[in-house]
Design a protein around this motif. Sequence first.
Motif, PDB file in Angstrom:
ATOM      1  N   VAL A  64       0.838  -1.207   0.000  1.00  0.00           N
ATOM      2  CA  VAL A  64       0.000   0.000   0.000  1.00  0.00           C
ATOM      3  C   VAL A  64       0.868   1.250   0.000  1.00  0.00           C
ATOM      4  N   TYR A  65       1.920   1.253   0.816  1.00  0.00           N
ATOM      5  CA  TYR A  65       2.826   2.408   0.876  1.00  0.00           C
ATOM      6  C   TYR A  65       3.458   2.667  -0.481  1.00  0.00           C
ATOM      7  N   ARG A  66       3.932   1.611  -1.146  1.00  0.00           N
ATOM      8  CA  ARG A  66       4.574   1.771  -2.452  1.00  0.00           C
ATOM      9  C   ARG A  66       3.602   2.350  -3.473  1.00  0.00           C
ATOM     10  N   ILE A  67       2.376   1.854  -3.472  1.00  0.00           N
ATOM     11  CA  ILE A  67       1.397   2.328  -4.451  1.00  0.00           C
ATOM     12  C   ILE A  67       1.031   3.786  -4.188  1.00  0.00           C
ATOM     13  N   VAL A  68       0.807   4.131  -2.932  1.00  0.00           N
ATOM     14  CA  VAL A  68       0.453   5.511  -2.579  1.00  0.00           C
ATOM     15  C   VAL A  68       1.594   6.457  -2.936  1.00  0.00           C
ATOM     16  N   LEU A  69       2.830   6.088  -2.602  1.00  0.00           N
ATOM     17  CA  LEU A  69       3.975   6.928  -2.928  1.00  0.00           C
ATOM     18  C   LEU A  69       4.139   7.060  -4.433  1.00  0.00           C
ATOM     19  N   GLY A  70       3.966   5.958  -5.160  1.00  0.00           N
ATOM     20  CA  GLY A  70       4.088   6.005  -6.614  1.00  0.00           C
ATOM     21  C   GLY A  70       3.043   6.903  -7.251  1.00  0.00           C
TER      22      GLY A  70
END
Length: 270
Positions: free
Chosen positions: A256-262
Amino acid sequence: MDWLQVVVLSVVQGLTEFLPISSSAHLILVPVLTDWDDQGLTFDVAVHLGSLLAVVLYFRHDLRRMGASWAMSLQRRSLRQGVEDPDARLAWWVLLATIPVCVAGFVLHDAISVSMRSPLLIAFTLIGFGLLLGYADWNKRAGRSEYQLTLRDALLIGAAQALALIPGTSRSGITMTAALLLGMSREGAARFSFLLSIPVTALASGLEIHGALQVPREIDWQAMAVGVVLSGLSAYICIHYFIAFIKRIGMQPFVVYRIVLGLWLLWIFW
C-alpha cells in the motif's frame, strides 16, 4: 550538509535499506522534494556502510557458522559433497546468488546511474513491483526456510536481485518477492534477502569508495561518522522488528505504501 539533512538521510537509508520500499528511490527523492543539495557520493558510502555493519552484527552468529562450514566445504572433493552441511549450503547459495547482480551492475552501471534516476520511472517501478510483491504475498504457499533452498532457487532469486539496479524496485522487495513465489515463508524470504545484502552492499560500497577516491574533495568526517552510526542503528532496529512484523501481518502494508507513494509522484511529476 547541515545536521538536519545528515540525520534525515541517515535514518531514511537505515530504515529503507531492508524494507521492501526501495532505499535508492528515497535517497534520490529526498533532495528532489526538498531544497537540499545532493548529499554526494561520499555520504552515500557512509550510510551504506552503516547498514552493512548493522546486518553483519545482527546475523553475526549465523555468519560465523556459515563461514566455518563454507571453509570446510572447500576441502570436499566436489560442490555436491561440499553443500551437504546446511550452513555451508546456505553460504554457497548466498555467494552464487550474488553473481547476477554483479554482472548486471558491471555492464549497466553507467546507463543506470545517468538515465534511470527519473522520479517518473521511480513511480512506475514502485507501483509495478509493489503489486507483484502483493501478489506473491497473497498467494504464498506453505513456506520453506532459507536452509531449504535449492541451487535453482538461489540463482532465480539472484537473477531477480539484478532488477534492483533500477531505482524504485527495491533490492529487498524484489528478492523477497521472488522467494515468496518460489514457496518460501515470509521469515525465510526476509532472512535470505538480508543475508544476500551483505556481499552486494560490501561490493557496492567498495566501488563507491574507489570512485570517491578518484576525485579529491574535502570530507566532513563528523557528518560521515554520524551517518554511519545513525544508519546502522536504524537498520538494526528495522531488521529486528521487520521480521517479527511480517510473520504476523505480512507484506501488504508495504505494498500500500509503495502504491500511494508512486501515485503521489505521478501526480507531482507527470
